[in-house]
Design an enzyme around this catalytic site. Structure first.
Site, short mmCIF file in Angstrom:
data_model
loop_
_atom_site.label_atom_id
_atom_site.label_comp_id
_atom_site.label_asym_id
_atom_site.label_seq_id
_atom_site.Cartn_x
_atom_site.Cartn_y
_atom_site.Cartn_z
N LYS A 69 8.76 19.10 41.65
CA LYS A 69 9.44 17.81 41.47
C LYS A 69 8.50 16.67 41.05
O LYS A 69 8.92 15.75 40.37
CB LYS A 69 10.17 17.41 42.77
N ASP A 105 18.93 12.88 43.87
CA ASP A 105 18.97 13.17 45.32
C ASP A 105 19.44 11.97 46.14
O ASP A 105 20.28 12.10 47.03
CB ASP A 105 17.57 13.59 45.83
#
Ligand code: ATR
Length: 284
Positions: A69, A105
């Protein structure tokens, strides 16, 4: 002639057991979009070459998961504010060869919350954790007018998160340790508790950072862990009479936001949630 099938990927390590392929494939099918979504295990030393192949194959979009990420950022062409804010990417779209990174997210967690309790504006939240997931969630909460305190095992990481929020959003957040007295004091004046750590995740299902004795009925408790769906933290919250929100909501909403970025279509949320639930029932 048949339309060309678009390819979407999940890249990470490990990716076995991910719910993203059934979630996205069910959505493509429901909207009759000729596309497939495939999970690919890419170890860290292969990330750069994987990106070259992704570009040359014309992959339309992909999700990024642990451990890439952050490392992916240097390999992309552009970053959306959602990703630059938290310095982590979970979604990439390929627009005419230009790869742009997003992070869904935080807003995925926010949507899961709003779906159950409405606006978070003016709420006082305690977030457990200061890793990538916590960073995204805290930024979204603060961006939507929530008063946030972060509790983390490693205090310096929570302080680093506070300094990111100060620099990028010009807002202050509180920082505490996981020590019981501090948690108790903070929870008394909070109406939202979010676990953004991996504590309680399968196979360590007996663990929780907060127990029922520290909670009160006006508290809403959300866990980002979705395996098991009812974590020990959520069981404790039920005992204390709290409203509980499991991790599946955030999972589905972050996927739906990625889907929207890639396809510009309204995601079929119910279909996506059902696919996630069905896969969890089948494979545990
Ligand atoms: P992610 O990107 O999924 O958030 P991460 O960056 O590795 O993953 O962050 C994991 C978070 O869970 C951190 O806040 C971590 O605390 P530390 O910063 O102290 O490492 C927290 N965490 C993981 N295992 C934990 C445990 N057993 N007890 C307390 N906190 C834990």
């Amino acid at each position: 002639m048949k339309k060309r099938v678009s390819l979407f990927l999940l890249i990470g390590d490990p990716v076995e057991g991910s719910l993203s392929p059934p979630i996205h494939n069910s959505a493509f099918k429901a909207l009759r979009i000729p596309a497939v979504y495939v999970a690919m295990k890419i170890p860290p030393h292969r990330l750069a070459s994987a990106l070259k192949h992704i570009r040359s194959l014309g992959v339309r979009g992909f999700n990024v998961t642990i451990p890439h990420k952050v490392a992916i950022i240097d390999l992309l062409d552009k970053l959306d504010r959602s990703a630059s804010l938290v310095e982590a990417v979970n979604t990439v779209v390929n627009r005419r060869g230009v790869l742009t990174g997003y992070n869904t997210d935080g807003d995925g967690a926010l949507l899961a919350l709003q779906e159950r309790i409405g606006s978070v504006k003016g709420m006082r939240a305690l977030v457990l954790g200061a890793g990538g997931a916590a960073r995204a969630i805290v930024s979204s909460l603060v961006g939507h007018g929530c008063d946030v305190t972060v509790a983390n095992r490693t205090l310096s990481r929570a302080e680093a998160l506070a300094s990111i929020i100060r620099q990028k959003l010009n807002k202050e957040i509180g920082v505490i340790s996981l020590q019981k007295g501090e948690l108790a004091r903070e929870l008394k004046r909070s109406n939202l508790l979010i676990n953004a750590t991996s504590v309680g995740m399968h196979p360590n299902t007996g663990r929780t950072l907060v127990t029922a004795g520290l909670m009160h009925p006006e508290l809403t408790v959300m866990d980002i862990v979705y395996k098991p769906r009812k974590t020990r933290l959520l069981k404790e919250a039920e005992k204390a009479g709290c409203t509980t929100i499991d991790g599946l909501g955030m999972l589905v909403h972050q996927a739906a936001l990625s889907f929207k970025i890639w396809t510009r279509r309204t995601p079929p949320l119910r279909v996506m949630r059902r696919a996630a639930e069905k896969t969890m029932e089948e494979f545990g």
